[in-house]
Design a protein around this motif. Structure first.
Motif, PDB file in Angstrom:
ATOM      1  N   CYS A   1       3.579  -5.371   1.725  1.00 51.26           N
ATOM      2  CA  CYS A   1       3.185  -6.776   1.795  1.00 51.26           C
ATOM      3  C   CYS A   1       3.694  -7.408   3.091  1.00 51.26           C
ATOM      4  O   CYS A   1       4.571  -6.856   3.784  1.00 51.26           O
ATOM      5  CB  CYS A   1       3.715  -7.537   0.581  1.00 51.26           C
ATOM      6  SG  CYS A   1       5.493  -7.721   0.488  1.00 51.26           S
ATOM      7  N   ILE A   2       3.161  -8.548   3.424  1.00 50.44           N
ATOM      8  CA  ILE A   2       3.511  -9.231   4.671  1.00 50.44           C
ATOM      9  C   ILE A   2       4.992  -9.597   4.706  1.00 50.44           C
ATOM     10  O   ILE A   2       5.641  -9.515   5.747  1.00 50.44           O
ATOM     11  CB  ILE A   2       2.633 -10.483   4.857  1.00 50.44           C
ATOM     12  CG1 ILE A   2       1.163 -10.080   4.965  1.00 50.44           C
ATOM     13  CG2 ILE A   2       3.050 -11.292   6.062  1.00 50.44           C
ATOM     14  CD1 ILE A   2       0.845  -9.208   6.138  1.00 50.44           C
TER      15      ILE A   2
ATOM     16  N   SER B   1       0.096  -8.594  -3.649  1.00 49.41           N
ATOM     17  CA  SER B   1      -0.507  -8.674  -2.331  1.00 49.41           C
ATOM     18  C   SER B   1      -1.952  -8.214  -2.446  1.00 49.41           C
ATOM     19  O   SER B   1      -2.351  -7.645  -3.455  1.00 49.41           O
ATOM     20  CB  SER B   1       0.262  -7.786  -1.352  1.00 49.41           C
ATOM     21  OG  SER B   1      -0.251  -7.933  -0.054  1.00 49.41           O
TER      22      SER B   1
ATOM     23  N   TYR C   1      -1.100  -2.502   6.374  1.00 49.02           N
ATOM     24  CA  TYR C   1       0.303  -2.448   6.768  1.00 49.02           C
ATOM     25  C   TYR C   1       1.135  -1.459   5.948  1.00 49.02           C
ATOM     26  O   TYR C   1       2.242  -1.121   6.331  1.00 49.02           O
ATOM     27  CB  TYR C   1       0.942  -3.831   6.650  1.00 49.02           C
ATOM     28  CG  TYR C   1       0.265  -4.873   7.500  1.00 49.02           C
ATOM     29  CD1 TYR C   1       0.322  -4.811   8.887  1.00 49.02           C
ATOM     30  CD2 TYR C   1      -0.423  -5.926   6.925  1.00 49.02           C
ATOM     31  CE1 TYR C   1      -0.300  -5.767   9.662  1.00 49.02           C
ATOM     32  CE2 TYR C   1      -1.040  -6.887   7.690  1.00 49.02           C
ATOM     33  CZ  TYR C   1      -0.980  -6.804   9.061  1.00 49.02           C
ATOM     34  OH  TYR C   1      -1.603  -7.748   9.829  1.00 49.02           O
TER      35      TYR C   1
ATOM     36  N   GLN D   1      -4.184  -5.943   2.745  1.00 50.66           N
ATOM     37  CA  GLN D   1      -2.876  -5.978   3.404  1.00 50.66           C
ATOM     38  C   GLN D   1      -2.113  -4.686   3.162  1.00 50.66           C
ATOM     39  O   GLN D   1      -1.500  -4.141   4.076  1.00 50.66           O
ATOM     40  CB  GLN D   1      -2.056  -7.161   2.897  1.00 50.66           C
ATOM     41  CG  GLN D   1      -2.534  -8.489   3.396  1.00 50.66           C
ATOM     42  CD  GLN D   1      -1.765  -9.633   2.781  1.00 50.66           C
ATOM     43  OE1 GLN D   1      -1.074  -9.461   1.770  1.00 50.66           O
ATOM     44  NE2 GLN D   1      -1.883 -10.807   3.356  1.00 50.66           N
TER      45      GLN D   1
END
Length: 53
Positions: free
Chosen positions: A45-46, A34, A42, A38
């Motif tokens: 990872c997405i 990632s 967050y 990101q």
């Protein structure tokens, strides 16, 4: 002069404007690659963010 956004050269120029740290590839705890941005934003990872309940 109007730029054609579909041209590869223009896309490369736009990518080079981004901060270097955001494009560095890092690994999430799940092992998936990632971007550093990101992971900083967050914390994972997405894919992990979307799969969280």
């Amino acid at each position: 002069m109007m730029y054609d956004l579909a041209r590869v050269e223009r896309q490369h120029l736009d990518n080079n404007k981004a901060p270097v740290f955001s494009l560095i590839r890092k690994r999430c705890a799940c092992g998936k690659a990632s971007t550093a941005r990101q992971l900083r934003q967050y914390g994972r990872c997405i894919t992990c963010v979307r799969s969280a309940p």
